[in-house]
Motif scaffolding. Structure first.
Motif, short mmCIF file in Angstrom:
data_model
loop_
_atom_site.label_atom_id
_atom_site.label_comp_id
_atom_site.label_asym_id
_atom_site.label_seq_id
_atom_site.Cartn_x
_atom_site.Cartn_y
_atom_site.Cartn_z
N VAL A 12 6.59 0.54 12.05
CA VAL A 12 6.81 0.50 13.60
C VAL A 12 7.33 1.85 13.23
O VAL A 12 7.24 3.46 14.43
CB VAL A 12 7.89 -0.35 14.18
N ILE A 13 8.67 1.92 12.90
CA ILE A 13 9.48 3.68 12.92
C ILE A 13 8.97 4.00 11.41
O ILE A 13 8.95 5.51 11.50
CB ILE A 13 10.77 3.20 12.38
N VAL A 14 8.43 3.56 9.91
CA VAL A 14 8.11 4.58 9.32
C VAL A 14 7.09 3.43 8.60
O VAL A 14 6.59 2.46 8.48
CB VAL A 14 10.12 4.90 8.58
N ASP A 15 6.22 4.89 7.91
CA ASP A 15 5.28 4.64 7.46
C ASP A 15 4.95 3.45 5.95
O ASP A 15 4.46 3.83 5.59
CB ASP A 15 4.07 5.27 7.60
N THR A 16 5.77 2.91 5.97
CA THR A 16 6.10 2.04 4.96
C THR A 16 5.06 0.71 4.90
O THR A 16 4.80 0.18 3.25
CB THR A 16 8.13 1.38 4.63
N ALA A 17 4.04 0.42 5.39
CA ALA A 17 3.05 -0.93 5.37
C ALA A 17 2.69 -0.99 4.41
O ALA A 17 1.97 -1.57 3.78
CB ALA A 17 2.22 -1.34 7.15
N ILE A 18 2.23 0.61 4.31
CA ILE A 18 0.82 1.12 3.32
C ILE A 18 1.92 0.71 1.81
O ILE A 18 0.72 0.35 0.46
CB ILE A 18 0.37 2.24 3.59
N TYR A 19 2.50 1.15 1.93
CA TYR A 19 3.35 0.94 0.29
C TYR A 19 3.35 -0.17 0.04
O TYR A 19 3.32 -1.20 -1.26
CB TYR A 19 4.96 1.80 -0.13
N HIS A 20 3.83 -1.68 0.67
CA HIS A 20 4.30 -2.35 0.73
C HIS A 20 3.02 -2.96 0.02
O HIS A 20 2.78 -4.20 -1.05
CB HIS A 20 4.69 -3.51 1.81
N TYR A 21 1.73 -2.68 0.92
CA TYR A 21 0.36 -3.59 0.22
C TYR A 21 0.11 -2.83 -1.12
O TYR A 21 -0.53 -3.68 -1.45
CB TYR A 21 -0.61 -2.59 1.53
N GLN A 22 0.25 -1.30 -1.07
CA GLN A 22 0.08 -0.71 -2.88
C GLN A 22 0.52 -2.23 -4.03
O GLN A 22 0.02 -1.94 -4.90
CB GLN A 22 0.29 0.57 -2.68
N ALA A 23 1.80 -2.27 -3.29
CA ALA A 23 2.52 -2.93 -4.53
C ALA A 23 2.24 -3.98 -4.62
O ALA A 23 1.67 -3.98 -5.92
CB ALA A 23 4.18 -2.52 -4.00
N TRP A 24 2.03 -4.90 -3.25
CA TRP A 24 1.82 -5.73 -3.86
C TRP A 24 0.01 -6.06 -4.52
O TRP A 24 -0.34 -7.47 -5.23
CB TRP A 24 1.68 -6.97 -2.67
#
Ligand code: G6P
Ligand code: MG
Length: 220
Positions: A12-24
């Motif tokens: 929402v604020i920052v584009d970190t969702a993609i990094y959570h996905y990559q790490a998982w």
């Protein structure tokens, strides 16, 4: 009337969702299976330990509590590595302008994130002072879709739930807002965020007038 806006962080604020996905995904791969972006949708807004359980069940694995702790720690190390280079450039489209409008409208703001890394991320993107209250994974005992994170935010801001609008990219987050008796603006696809009162592709597509109109709309 609307008095406060509560924002999710990741997606929402920052584009970190993609990094959570990559790490998982990296973790799943080391365990011998893969996860897709579609599967990842259900992990959005879900705590680290609960996400791990969902992924292990998906891979059909049963492991010890010690092993789980080690995997969660490893995932977080990979995640921190991915976000270590993050700058204000990672702030999502429309967020900065939207906050200018929020302040001009004299609305209170809170962060409502399940992440234990929320403060670190807000520091990195230079937005730690933009919130009147910060509720993160270190302050709650139940993750989304439980409304605890948003109800605590409303309480710290001294507003009632029906005076709050929540901004969320996750199915679990929109559900948390609705269960808490709040209005919910979904950031993403209407076909995914079906419980939201309004869905926009990003905050760049939303004006303050539209936010205020939400409370005027008759709801069943
Ligand atoms: C947010 C993200 C989730 C993440 C959770 C915990 O809700 O949407 O993908 O699992 O935070 O984050 P953390 O940084 O504590 O592992
Ligand atoms: Mg999110």
């Amino acid at each position: 009337p609307i008095k406060a806006l509560l924002f999710d962080l990741d997606g929402v604020i920052v584009d970190t969702a993609i990094y959570h996905y990559q790490a998982w995904r990296r973790m799943a791969n080391t365990l011998g299976f893969d996860i897709t972006e579609e599967f990842n949708e259900q992990l959005k807004g879900i705590s680290r330990t609960e996400s791990l359980e969902i992924i292990l069940a998906h891979g059909g694995l049963t492991i010890s509590e010690d092993h789980k702790l080690a995997l969660a720690t490893q995932k977080n190390e990979w995640y921190l590595e991915l976000i270590s280079q993050m700058t204000p450039a990672a702030i999502l489209p429309g967020v900065t302008d939207f906050f200018v409008a929020v302040k001009a409208a004299h609305l209170k703001t809170a962060l409502g994130s399940v992440s234990k890394n929320a403060r670190l991320i807000l520091e990195r993107i230079g937005m730690i002072d933009d919130f009147d209250s910060i509720i993160d994974g270190t302050k709650i005992s139940r993750g989304k879709p439980d409304p605890e994170v948003f109800l605590k935010g409303a309480a710290e801001l001294h507003v009632r739930p029906d005076e709050c609008v929540v901004f969320e990219d996750a199915v679990a987050g929109v559900e948390a807002a609705k269960r808490g008796g709040m209005l919910a603006v979904g950031i993403g696809l209407p076909s995914v965020l079906t419980q939201a009162d309004l869905v926009v592709p990003s905050l760049a597509q939303l004006t303050m007038e539209e936010v205020f109109t939400l409370s005027a709309v008759d709801r069943p």
